[in-house]
Design a protein around this motif. Structure first.
Motif, PDB file in Angstrom:
ATOM      1  N   LYS A  87       0.827  -1.201   0.000  1.00 21.67           N
ATOM      2  CA  LYS A  87       0.000   0.000   0.000  1.00 21.67           C
ATOM      3  C   LYS A  87       0.867   1.259   0.000  1.00 21.67           C
ATOM      4  CE  LYS A  87      -3.314  -0.661   2.657  1.00 21.67           C
ATOM      5  NZ  LYS A  87      -3.868  -0.915   3.978  1.00 21.67           N
ATOM      6  N   PHE A  88       1.876   1.277   0.873  1.00 18.31           N
ATOM      7  CA  PHE A  88       2.726   2.448   0.990  1.00 18.31           C
ATOM      8  C   PHE A  88       3.675   2.574  -0.203  1.00 18.31           C
ATOM      9  CE2 PHE A  88       1.158   3.838   4.885  1.00 18.31           C
ATOM     10  CZ  PHE A  88       0.942   2.752   5.715  1.00 18.31           C
ATOM     11  N   LEU A  89       4.045   1.437  -0.796  1.00 18.08           N
ATOM     12  CA  LEU A  89       4.868   1.477  -1.995  1.00 18.08           C
ATOM     13  C   LEU A  89       4.099   2.135  -3.131  1.00 18.08           C
ATOM     14  CD1 LEU A  89       7.437   0.656  -3.497  1.00 18.08           C
ATOM     15  CD2 LEU A  89       6.380  -1.554  -3.958  1.00 18.08           C
ATOM     16  N   ILE A  90       2.824   1.743  -3.280  1.00 18.60           N
ATOM     17  CA  ILE A  90       1.971   2.349  -4.312  1.00 18.60           C
ATOM     18  C   ILE A  90       1.851   3.842  -4.081  1.00 18.60           C
ATOM     19  CG2 ILE A  90      -0.397   2.482  -5.179  1.00 18.60           C
ATOM     20  CD1 ILE A  90      -0.616  -0.532  -4.650  1.00 18.60           C
ATOM     21  N   LEU A  91       1.627   4.241  -2.838  1.00 16.86           N
ATOM     22  CA  LEU A  91       1.493   5.655  -2.503  1.00 16.86           C
ATOM     23  C   LEU A  91       2.757   6.407  -2.893  1.00 16.86           C
ATOM     24  CD1 LEU A  91      -0.111   7.926  -1.141  1.00 16.86           C
ATOM     25  CD2 LEU A  91       0.840   7.203   1.032  1.00 16.86           C
TER      26      LEU A  91
ATOM     27  N   ILE B  71      -7.937   8.200  -2.377  1.00 18.21           N
ATOM     28  CA  ILE B  71      -8.138   9.507  -3.017  1.00 18.21           C
ATOM     29  C   ILE B  71      -7.100   9.737  -4.109  1.00 18.21           C
ATOM     30  CG2 ILE B  71      -8.082  12.014  -2.665  1.00 18.21           C
ATOM     31  CD1 ILE B  71      -9.100  11.471   0.218  1.00 18.21           C
ATOM     32  N   ILE B  72      -5.849   9.462  -3.790  1.00 14.54           N
ATOM     33  CA  ILE B  72      -4.758   9.687  -4.748  1.00 14.54           C
ATOM     34  C   ILE B  72      -4.890   8.759  -5.948  1.00 14.54           C
ATOM     35  CG2 ILE B  72      -2.266   9.510  -5.067  1.00 14.54           C
ATOM     36  CD1 ILE B  72      -1.987  10.476  -2.131  1.00 14.54           C
ATOM     37  N   ASN B  73      -5.199   7.495  -5.707  1.00 14.47           N
ATOM     38  CA  ASN B  73      -5.380   6.545  -6.812  1.00 14.47           C
ATOM     39  C   ASN B  73      -6.540   6.956  -7.711  1.00 14.47           C
ATOM     40  OD1 ASN B  73      -3.285   4.697  -6.394  1.00 14.47           O
ATOM     41  ND2 ASN B  73      -4.425   3.630  -4.811  1.00 14.47           N
TER      42      ASN B  73
ATOM     43  N   LEU C 178      -5.566   9.884  -9.843  1.00 16.87           N
ATOM     44  CA  LEU C 178      -4.642   9.471 -10.896  1.00 16.87           C
ATOM     45  C   LEU C 178      -5.394   8.863 -12.071  1.00 16.87           C
ATOM     46  CD1 LEU C 178      -1.511   9.379 -11.316  1.00 16.87           C
ATOM     47  CD2 LEU C 178      -1.636   6.988 -10.631  1.00 16.87           C
ATOM     48  N   PHE C 179      -6.365   8.013 -11.789  1.00 11.95           N
ATOM     49  CA  PHE C 179      -7.150   7.387 -12.849  1.00 11.95           C
ATOM     50  C   PHE C 179      -8.023   8.415 -13.582  1.00 11.95           C
ATOM     51  CE2 PHE C 179      -6.559   3.342 -10.345  1.00 11.95           C
ATOM     52  CZ  PHE C 179      -5.781   2.718 -11.308  1.00 11.95           C
ATOM     53  N   GLU C 180      -8.640   9.322 -12.825  1.00  7.73           N
ATOM     54  CA  GLU C 180      -9.503  10.337 -13.436  1.00  7.73           C
ATOM     55  C   GLU C 180      -8.714  11.223 -14.386  1.00  7.73           C
ATOM     56  OE1 GLU C 180     -11.376  12.482 -10.314  1.00  7.73           O
ATOM     57  OE2 GLU C 180     -12.705  10.829  -9.736  1.00  7.73           O
TER      58      GLU C 180
ATOM     59  N   ASN D 212       0.615  17.260  -0.672  1.00  8.20           N
ATOM     60  CA  ASN D 212      -0.008  17.875   0.511  1.00  8.20           C
ATOM     61  C   ASN D 212      -0.990  16.931   1.189  1.00  8.20           C
ATOM     62  OD1 ASN D 212       1.413  20.281   0.217  1.00  8.20           O
ATOM     63  ND2 ASN D 212      -0.135  21.173  -1.129  1.00  8.20           N
ATOM     64  N   LEU D 213      -1.724  16.161   0.387  1.00  2.00           N
ATOM     65  CA  LEU D 213      -2.666  15.206   0.977  1.00  2.00           C
ATOM     66  C   LEU D 213      -1.920  14.150   1.785  1.00  2.00           C
ATOM     67  CD1 LEU D 213      -5.818  14.536   0.831  1.00  2.00           C
ATOM     68  CD2 LEU D 213      -5.091  12.654  -0.624  1.00  2.00           C
TER      69      LEU D 213
END
Length: 433
Positions: free
Chosen positions: A3-7, A360-362, A365-367, A397-398
């Protein structure tokens, strides 16, 4: 760990994309923002204006929306209907939108045709003729749109809710305006409004996709860049006073069979320090099937549907929860919502916060793989938030939001004795009394 690697990967991607923005202040005051992308064959061209219904005087109510209609009714170069025909013949899409805070015009098109699209947008936004005969033809069309809105119970519900929340702010007025103001629009009034706000010092040209920024700048200088920049009228938008106590309104409507409910709290404006915590708070409550509300309200059959989120406003922002349910469930739903708010605050974990941030970040990114969404976020950041860093460093920032920041949203804003609530039930729905 994954999870943190993806982030971390997403944050790295965001840093790279932040550096790609090509930003120029044109001599006449217009802002040009270009984001070249090699991962697409498409181009999104947006023209944003910092004007919406909150910028109108009372006798101008509905003018920003009316102008959006009028600009498609003919320009110095293109006759009525020709703009749509040109863009559609090139396989593109053209549209516009008016809100309470902004107005924008946009084209999405294959990259070989972006110059033609730019010329069309230039003519559309800068060279409208505002023909008197077309103004009179457009009035009944817009008035009919207004009346159709009144025939929709949810439109009535939202308008009544905003009047309940806002007593001073112009957010309390509908974007479309009023029949009595629309009927009195004249070419002189429309032209004055158009010349005041549709001009370089009040606009941004945003282009995202397969383009060369230098080439874009050259083309923009031949079009928007040659327009005269004029002083923009200073519009005093009154600030809504702090709300004291609870506001409640009940509506009855014979056209509905279920109850519609909205409850809202005043929260930080978009771009403010606390705002990122508000986004995480909202994601935890109602972000998809693993959210608190989905598990406890939707899956357990208390509601038919629900949503929550803030309005993304640069002032007097509100966070809202909506739901539809059988009228007899009203007391149960409201009680359970307040219980869930309290339970979420008391039991909030670091893991929940990290998972919400990652979602939220994922999602963003897709949007933003779609050029039109990417261009919209850039335009919104510059025009409404008034800070391009809101777009450029959103993920960075998020990622800094911590559990204490989310808890602060509960503590400062989500009060049990300070909210606005509206309930719409069927005409004979006395079970929700």
């Amino acid at each position: 760990m994954i999870k943190f690697l993806i982030l971390g990967v997403i944050l790295m991607v965001q840093v790279l994309t932040a550096q790609e923005l090509y930003i120029r202040d044109l001599p006449n005051g217009a802002k040009l923002i270009v984001k070249p992308r090699d991962d697409t064959e498409a181009v999104a061209l947006h023209v944003w204006f910092r004007v919406g219904s909150v910028y109108e005087k009372y006798d101008e109510k509905g003018m920003a929306h009316f102008l959006e209609h009028m600009l498609f009714n003919g320009t110095e170069k293109y006759k009525y209907g020709e703009i749509d025909r040109i863009i559609e013949s090139l396989g593109g899409n053209i549209n516009a939108g008016t809100s309470k805070d902004y107005t924008y015009y946009h084209v999405e098109i294959a990259h070989p045709y972006w110059k033609q699209a730019l010329e069309v947008l230039y003519q559309l936004t800068m060279k409208a003729t505002l023909d008197e005969e077309m103004i009179e033809k457009e009035k009944p069309i817009v008035i009919e749109e207004l009346r159709r809105g009144k025939d929709n119970p949810t439109t009535v519900l939202w308008e009544e809710f905003e009047k309940l929340v806002y007593k001073v702010s112009p957010y309390r007025f509908p974007i479309i305006g009023f029949e009595e103001t629309i009927r009195k629009f004249t070419r002189e009034k429309l032209l004055k409004f158009y010349k005041s706000f549709y001009q370089p010092r009040n606009m941004a040209v945003v282009i995202v996709g397969k383009v060369n920024p230098k080439e874009v700048e050259e083309e923009v200088m031949k079009t928007f860049g040659k327009e005269e920049g004029r002083p923009v009228p200073k519009v005093q938008i009154p600030t809504e006073p702090e709300q004291i106590g609870i506001r409640f309104k009940k509506l009855k409507d014979p056209r509905i069979e279920k109850a519609y409910w909205i409850i809202g709290w005043r929260v930080p404006a978009i771009g403010k320090t606390d705002y990122k915590g508000l986004l995480v708070f909202s994601e935890i409550l109602c972000g998809g099937r693993i959210s608190v509300f989905y598990r406890e309200l939707r899956e357990k059959g208390l509601v038919y549907s629900y949503s929550c989120g803030d309005m993304g406003r640069p002032r007097d922002n509100i966070f809202i929860i909506t739901a539809t349910f059988p009228p007899e469930n009203y007391e149960k739903v409201k009680k359970r919502v307040f219980e869930l708010l309290k339970e979420t605050y008391e039991n909030l974990t670091d893991e929940q916060v990290e998972e919400a941030k990652s979602r939220i970040i994922n999602s963003r990114l897709f949007e933003e793989e779609r050029v039109e969404n990417d261009a919209f976020d850039i335009g919104y950041s510059y025009t409404v938030v008034r800070d391009l860093d809101f777009y450029r460093f959103f993920d960075k920032n998020l990622s800094r939001v911590r559990r204490v920041d989310v808890m602060r949203i509960f503590e400062r804003y989500i009060k049990e004795d300070k909210y606005s609530e509206i309930l719409m039930v069927p005409e004979d729905g006395n079970k929700a009394e």
